[in-house]
Design an enzyme around this catalytic site. Structure first.
Site, PDB file in Angstrom:
ATOM      1  N   ARG A  64       0.828  -1.221   0.000  1.00 13.93           N
ATOM      2  CA  ARG A  64       0.000   0.000   0.000  1.00 13.93           C
ATOM      3  C   ARG A  64       0.857   1.264   0.000  1.00 13.93           C
ATOM      4  O   ARG A  64       0.535   2.233  -0.686  1.00 13.93           O
ATOM      5  CB  ARG A  64      -0.922  -0.007   1.209  1.00 13.93           C
ATOM      6  CG  ARG A  64      -2.007  -1.056   1.063  1.00 13.93           C
ATOM      7  CD  ARG A  64      -2.843  -1.061   2.304  1.00 13.93           C
ATOM      8  NE  ARG A  64      -3.939  -2.000   2.198  1.00 13.93           N
ATOM      9  CZ  ARG A  64      -4.895  -2.105   3.103  1.00 13.93           C
ATOM     10  NH1 ARG A  64      -4.879  -1.318   4.151  1.00 13.93           N
ATOM     11  NH2 ARG A  64      -5.862  -2.970   2.961  1.00 13.93           N
ATOM     12  N   ASP A  72     -15.396   9.175   9.191  1.00 17.59           N
ATOM     13  CA  ASP A  72     -14.302   8.227   8.933  1.00 17.59           C
ATOM     14  C   ASP A  72     -13.004   9.025   8.874  1.00 17.59           C
ATOM     15  O   ASP A  72     -13.002  10.224   8.571  1.00 17.59           O
ATOM     16  CB  ASP A  72     -14.522   7.481   7.613  1.00 17.59           C
ATOM     17  CG  ASP A  72     -13.791   6.138   7.583  1.00 17.59           C
ATOM     18  OD1 ASP A  72     -14.432   5.104   7.801  1.00 17.59           O
ATOM     19  OD2 ASP A  72     -12.553   6.132   7.354  1.00 17.59           O
TER      20      ASP A  72
END
Ligand SMILES: C[S@@+](CC[C@H](N)C(=O)[O-])C[C@H]1O[C@@H](n2cnc3c(N)ncnc32)[C@H](O)[C@@H]1O
Length: 287
Positions: A46, A154
């Site tokens: 990632r 979030d």
């Protein structure tokens, strides 16, 4: 040859033990997640995308940038590290509980204030708060003059962008029953893509919020859904988060966790009231 060495030989960038420890420290401090050793390759994959995007030649330069607190890269780092798996009506039993028990009870109990507040903490790409909003309309849609709002938060700003758009493709909608698809979504120009109808969207406010950072809201929330979010947080971080949530709720209010999460050894301020469903105890009531 061990799989780890195979992977290391194929890597575009060196990723030493020290680099991984630096990532771990950053993730723990900035997001609250305690990264297991087994996440090393995932993390490498990632973050190497970020190195490529920035044209950097190694992890040292990248980690220096994040450690320096560069706000843009810190946000990209958080976006890259978080796992955002979600689905409409994931863990169906929670939505049955909202429809059959909690929302009818709130209609009775909040008749004076005519106000209901719901928080979806860790809302990812929006499927959870939109599912809640559909159940609100299906169960309480007949109420006039009520102030019903869902706060959806979030840490991951790219997920919040998707959530605000409210556009979902075929496979994301596979498990949604066709009656709900017809009622709460409208087709778009693109094949297989649907948009959540305005009536559903208007119930939700999407905001960035880090659960280990500052919380600007005051509550109280009749129900908080914090599902599949704290699972990788260490116990102490979980304790702090649920103690802060308890301060935003009144006795009797509900907190709903994900299927593999529990408040055992984490909080005595809630009591178990269903399958991963908790209720706020009165202050000072103990166990
Ligand atoms: C696996 S998803 C769960 C989504 C949804 N609640 C569900 O159960 O389907 C976890 C979400 O928590 C968010 N998250 C992780 N750490 C967070 C933090 N420190 N503050 C806020 N959100 C966080 C991630 O970005 C991700 O979108």
């Amino acid at each position: 040859m061990p799989a780890g060495r195979d992977a290391a030989q194929l890597r575009e960038y060196d990723f030493s033990d020290e680099d991984f420890q630096r990532v771990r420290r950053l993730v723990q401090a900035r997001i609250g997640i305690a990264l297991a050793d087994s996440k090393r390759e995932l993390v490498y994959g990632r973050l190497s995308r970020r190195l490529r995007a920035l044209g950097l030649h190694g992890f040292d330069a990248y980690l220096q940038l994040v450690e320096s607190g560069d706000p843009h890269e810190l946000q990209q780092f958080c976006n890259a590290i978080t796992t955002n798996l979600t689905a409409f009506f994931r863990e169906q039993h929670h939505f049955r509980f909202l429809a059959e028990q909690l929302f009818p009870a709130l209609e009775r109990n909040n008749a004076d204030s005519r106000r209901i507040r719901i928080w979806s903490a860790g809302c990812s790409s929006g499927e959870e708060p939109y599912s809640i909003a559909m159940v609100v309309l299906e169960t309480l849609g007949h109420l006039r003059g009520w102030d019903i709002r869902i706060l959806a938060t979030d840490i991951d700003t790219s997920m919040l962008r998707q959530a605000r758009r409210g556009l979902y493709g075929g496979d994301r909608l596979e498990k949604l029953d066709s009656a709900r698809l017809l009622r709460w979504f409208e087709p778009t120009q693109a094949a297989q893509q649907y948009r959540v109808r305005e009536e559903v969207r208007s119930l939700i406010v999407f905001k960035p919020l880090n659960l280990v950072g500052l919380w600007p809201m005051r509550g109280p929330f009749d129900v908080i859904l914090c599902r599949n979010v704290v699972i990788y947080f260490d116990r102490e971080t979980q304790r702090q988060i649920f103690s802060r949530m308890a301060r935003l709720q009144n006795p009797g209010d509900h907190l709903i966790l994900g299927h593999s999460e529990s408040l055992l050894d984490v909080s005595t301020q809630y009591r178990l009231a269903g399958q991963t469903i908790y209720r706020r105890r009165p202050d000072g009531s103990g166990r």
